[in-house]
Design an enzyme around this catalytic site. Structure first.
Site, PDB file in Angstrom:
ATOM      1  N   HIS A  60       0.816  -1.212   0.000  1.00 47.20           N
ATOM      2  CA  HIS A  60       0.000   0.000   0.000  1.00 47.20           C
ATOM      3  C   HIS A  60       0.857   1.274   0.000  1.00 47.20           C
ATOM      4  O   HIS A  60       0.398   2.341   0.401  1.00 47.20           O
ATOM      5  CB  HIS A  60      -0.970   0.003   1.186  1.00 47.20           C
ATOM      6  N   HIS A 105      -0.697   2.640   7.485  1.00 44.67           N
ATOM      7  CA  HIS A 105      -0.712   3.127   6.105  1.00 44.67           C
ATOM      8  C   HIS A 105       0.692   3.570   5.689  1.00 44.67           C
ATOM      9  O   HIS A 105       1.310   4.365   6.395  1.00 44.67           O
ATOM     10  CB  HIS A 105      -1.629   4.352   5.993  1.00 44.67           C
ATOM     11  N   SER A 133      -2.957   5.567  10.531  1.00 41.34           N
ATOM     12  CA  SER A 133      -2.042   6.496   9.855  1.00 41.34           C
ATOM     13  C   SER A 133      -0.673   6.479  10.523  1.00 41.34           C
ATOM     14  O   SER A 133      -0.580   6.327  11.741  1.00 41.34           O
ATOM     15  CB  SER A 133      -2.637   7.910   9.936  1.00 41.34           C
ATOM     16  N   GLU A 165      -8.915  -2.454   2.304  1.00 40.34           N
ATOM     17  CA  GLU A 165      -8.388  -1.844   3.519  1.00 40.34           C
ATOM     18  C   GLU A 165      -9.402  -1.993   4.651  1.00 40.34           C
ATOM     19  O   GLU A 165     -10.353  -1.224   4.748  1.00 40.34           O
ATOM     20  CB  GLU A 165      -8.071  -0.374   3.254  1.00 40.34           C
ATOM     21  N   TYR A 207     -12.299   0.372   0.941  1.00 41.51           N
ATOM     22  CA  TYR A 207     -12.277   0.181   2.401  1.00 41.51           C
ATOM     23  C   TYR A 207     -13.379  -0.755   2.873  1.00 41.51           C
ATOM     24  O   TYR A 207     -14.373  -0.962   2.179  1.00 41.51           O
ATOM     25  CB  TYR A 207     -12.422   1.534   3.096  1.00 41.51           C
ATOM     26  N   ASP A 263      20.913   3.115  -6.917  1.00 44.31           N
ATOM     27  CA  ASP A 263      19.689   3.924  -6.819  1.00 44.31           C
ATOM     28  C   ASP A 263      18.679   3.331  -5.848  1.00 44.31           C
ATOM     29  O   ASP A 263      17.690   3.977  -5.497  1.00 44.31           O
ATOM     30  CB  ASP A 263      19.060   4.157  -8.203  1.00 44.31           C
ATOM     31  N   SER A 317      19.497   2.608  -2.846  1.00 44.81           N
ATOM     32  CA  SER A 317      19.943   3.009  -1.507  1.00 44.81           C
ATOM     33  C   SER A 317      19.088   4.154  -0.981  1.00 44.81           C
ATOM     34  O   SER A 317      18.664   5.031  -1.745  1.00 44.81           O
ATOM     35  CB  SER A 317      21.406   3.459  -1.546  1.00 44.81           C
ATOM     36  N   THR A 365      20.565   7.748  -1.727  1.00 48.65           N
ATOM     37  CA  THR A 365      20.609   8.370  -3.052  1.00 48.65           C
ATOM     38  C   THR A 365      19.215   8.793  -3.511  1.00 48.65           C
ATOM     39  O   THR A 365      18.222   8.123  -3.209  1.00 48.65           O
ATOM     40  CB  THR A 365      21.168   7.394  -4.107  1.00 48.65           C
TER      41      THR A 365
HETATM   42 ZN    ZN Z   1      -5.429   3.508   1.997  1.00 50.11          ZN
END
Ligand code: ZN
Length: 738
Positions: free
Chosen positions: A150, A259, A310, A496, A536, A671, A673, A676
């Site tokens: 997600h 999330h 969240s 979700e 959801y 790239d 990493s 970076t």
């Molecule tokens: Zn979501």
């Protein structure tokens, strides 16, 4: 300084209206880009499907694999904030698919977690087709679970239903191809390295890493139910430890409900966000000496019931006044709901991503080293396709409820405190708005009375279940699936689930498994964003509040009860050993490719400014940097989409350290990493630059370094590779001693 790439946030509604308009115009002048790429029909079974090996007593045969699924890092919309203007403009961390295969000697199951927004029905069907071509009936819909982490900073463009095609600018072949081949390759690798091994399980609590973003909805759940839990989000993290028979670690797989929206909608770089960071940190810790994404140890951090959870744990505030947001609507006196944004725990989104990721990594590492409880027992897989628009829920002998045709409520367009929508939509709306209803009725027609009644108290913005042009806007046929490994049950949910929805589901499945005597002390985990995306799933009580999550519960108020009934059925079949007798259910549609649309144009030919060449340095590095500073270099570049499959190009960027003794350069970062960042700056008429940043960590060794950039440009249908190289520069711990 991080490059600020702020873009305008548009709501899903705005896009829908905009794109509807575009579509109508395009249809009328015959401009729709029709993808007519030939189906890949030359697949041959490259290796015979192996017969199941008998493992030694009390062990399983285990395989783990990881493969890149990053896709094109330019022009394609990122999938998550439903913002078609939030297109990719570079790469922060690569995206990976991680596969875990377990076989008990007679049955086999596969769990895949991929750094993508969600698994779509289209993606799953294409992966299953490829697996069938390669392995026959070994890997099927009933024994393979695919879950998306997600991340909201992965590629879009891999959907076949109209609403999702609109929010990600269509069905984009290079994007879905990268994900399909990444998932299949991760399974190939796991399949090839299968060997006898052991699985241990452990769980613990992780604090300071998630926060409920719809507490008002949560509080509408019955008090006696809420009282049974200390928190309004799940703090539990469950991990599996995979070892070979010598006890050497092969992999780790975990579930935690948060999330991956630490990277917000202003971000334009492809990123695996907080869960991806946790995988990155765990793998770097185990695969010492390997660059990120390489090395044998595979650490998967899977999504779970993250619907209302969240990572922005400082919580929502009115960004312009510092006041608290309105509790029900998450809006502010000045600036409305757009001003109500949740941040934290870091000072910026990069630091927040790292902190939340680091928290998960450290807890998982502790649980991994302390894991003692071994899984024993047979493996099962149960799967069905269900028409979710037509389910009857039996509450008791007289009382029933029904699911509805899909529809989105007004608060869907409000967005969340992790990224709000435009216009006057707010969360917690049970009244609707005649203005928007009028526009909707003009464009796509009003919802039927049947659908309005079924979804009450949701005021319907889009009656997607009654919209079929150019293709159905939402799915009706949904996968429900459980796999079990000994006492562990992995419940693969198609979207979700909120915190309480996940708790009710886990409890129901556990009860059902244990009721029939085959299971004692079953451990049930919810794997999120699996197999197909249906937005959801809230509880019936949360649904009544109609915040974003309730407005996005597309099959109506009884969606969760209908799923619980179905998953109970799967659990019962597993417990009674009768999974083979489960009806398969109606097969989902696979729309022909020429019926899907693509609004992302092919890139134009590249141009270099006069008197320059591709890969030439436009802005040079400084001669010397202190650790903690940012080395930055800008090159003349081509469009990264001309690099084709960037997966096989391995890396767009290297940071290299000079060894005086051998006179050679050693690659210390790629790239993939964390340190970076690759920014692609698109100009006009084929002109573009690329800026590569190295955020020099305090752990960096002093010495001489350079940055290189590996790109491609296309002119007159010819693609040419080029390499750009910065001047050498020094890195010191302090400017005072060198
Ligand atoms: Zn979501």
């Amino acid at each position: 300084m991080a490059r600020k790439t702020v873009c305008c946030r548009l709501s899903a509604l705005e896009f829908s209206l905009m794109v509807l308009f575009l579509l109508m115009t395009a249809v009328s002048v015959g401009l729709i880009t029709v993808l007519a790429l030939k189906a890949d029909s030359e697949k041959q079974p490259e290796e015979p499907a192996p017969t199941t090996v008998n493992p030694p007593e009390n062990s399983y045969v285990i395989g783990v694999g990881r493969a890149d699924c990053t896709g094109p890092v330019a022009d394609i919309p990122l999938m998550g904030y439903a913002n078609t203007e939030q297109t990719a403009r570079g790469l922060h961390t690569r995206l990976f698919s991680r596969a875990f295969i377990v076989d008990d000697g007679s049955k086999r199951v596969v769990f895949v977690t991929a750094d993508i927004g969600m698994v779509s029905q289209r993606l799953r069907l294409e992966v299953l087709q490829e697996l069938k071509g390669k392995y026959g009936d070994l890997y099927r819909q009933d024994n393979v679970i695919m879950s998306g982490t997600h991340t909201h900073s992965g590629m879009g463009g891999y959907f076949q239903y109209t609403l999702f095609m609109i929010t990600s600018s269509g069905y984009i072949k290079p994007s879905i191809q990268a994900i399909v081949s990444g998932i299949v390759k991760s399974i190939d690798i796991a399949h090839r390295n299968m060997r006898p091994g052991r699985i241990f399980i452990n769980k613990g609590q992780l604090a300071d890493s998630n926060l409920n973003r719809s507490p008002h909805s949560y509080m509408n759940n019955p008090e006696e139910e809420r009282k049974r839990y200390e928190f309004n989000t799940d703090k539990q993290i469950v991990i599996l430890k995979f070892t070979d028979m010598d006890g050497d670690g092969m992999g780790m797989l975990s579930w935690f409900a948060v999330h991956p929206v630490s990277m917000n909608y202003t971000n334009r770089m492809v990123s695996s966000d907080n869960l991806g960071y946790a995988s990155y940190a765990f793998e770097q810790d185990k695969n010492r000496g390997f660059l990120p994404g390489e090395g044998p140890f595979v650490a998967g951090f899977s999504s779970s019931n993250l619907g209302d959870s969240s990572p922005n744990i400082r919580g929502p505030v009115c960004v312009n006044t510092g006041e608290k947001c309105d509790y029900l609507n998450s809006s502010c006196p000045i600036g409305g709901k757009k001003a109500c944004i949740a941040f934290g725990p870091g000072e910026d989104m990069f630091e927040s991503t790292r902190i939340v990721g680091e928290n998960m990594f450290k807890k998982a590492k502790e649980l991994y080293s302390g894991a003692k409880q071994e899984l024993h027992g047979p493996i099962h897989g149960a799967h069905q396709w269900v028409n979710m628009t037509d389910e009857t829920v039996q509450f008791n002998s007289t009382h029933t409820g029904r699911t509805c045709k899909p529809a989105l409520g007004h608060s869907f367009a409000a967005g969340t405190t992790d990224g709000g929508g435009e216009f006057n939509f707010v969360q917690g709306d049970t009244d609707g708005d005649p203005f928007w209803d009028g526009i909707r009725d003009e464009l796509v027609g009003p919802p039927s009375t049947e659908t309005q009644d079924c979804h009450r108290p949701k005021p319907i913005l889009f009656s997607t279940g009654e919209m079929f042009s150019p293709l159905p806007w939402h799915p009706a046929i949904v996968d429900v699936q459980i796999i079990t490994i000994g006492p562990l049950a992995i419940v693969a949910v198609p979207g979700e689930f909120t915190t309480m929805s996940g708790r009710r589901m886990r409890e129901a499945v556990k009860q059902e498994l244990e009721m029939h005597g085959a299971f004692t002390n079953a451990e049930v985990v919810v794997a999120g964003l699996c197999n197909i995306y249906t937005h959801y799933i809230t509880t019936y009580e949360e649904y009544q509040i109609q915040r974003y999550e309730g407005a996005s519960t597309i099959f109506g108020p009884h969606t969760l009860s209908a799923y619980i009934q179905r998953y109970r059925g799967l659990a019962k079949a597993i417990a009674q050993g009768s999974t083979g007798e489960l009806p398969k259910g109606p097969e989902p549609p696979f729309f022909p490719e020429d019926k899907l649309f693509n609004l992302v144009k092919d890139p134009v030919d590249d141009k270099a400014p006069i008197n320059t060449t591709f890969g030439e340095v436009l802005e040079q590095v400084d001669p010397i940097y202190k650790v903690g500073e940012i080395a930055s270099v800008t090159f003349v570049s081509g469009n990264p989409r001309h690099s084709g499959d960037i997966v096989s190009n391995k890396t767009l960027v290297t940071v290299e350290r000079f060894h005086n003794d051998t006179g050679t350069w050693e690659v210390v970062h790629s790239d993939a990493s964390w340190e970076t960042r690759f920014h692609w700056i698109k100009g006009t008429r084929g002109l573009s630059n690329a800026t590569v940043e190295w955020h020099i960590p305090s752990s960096a060794q002093t010495g001489t370094y350079r940055i290189r950039y590996f790109g491609h440009y296309k002119q007159s249908n010819v693609v040419t590779a080029y390499v750009g190289t910065s001047d050498a520069f020094k890195v010191t711990k302090s400017f005072y001693y060198f």
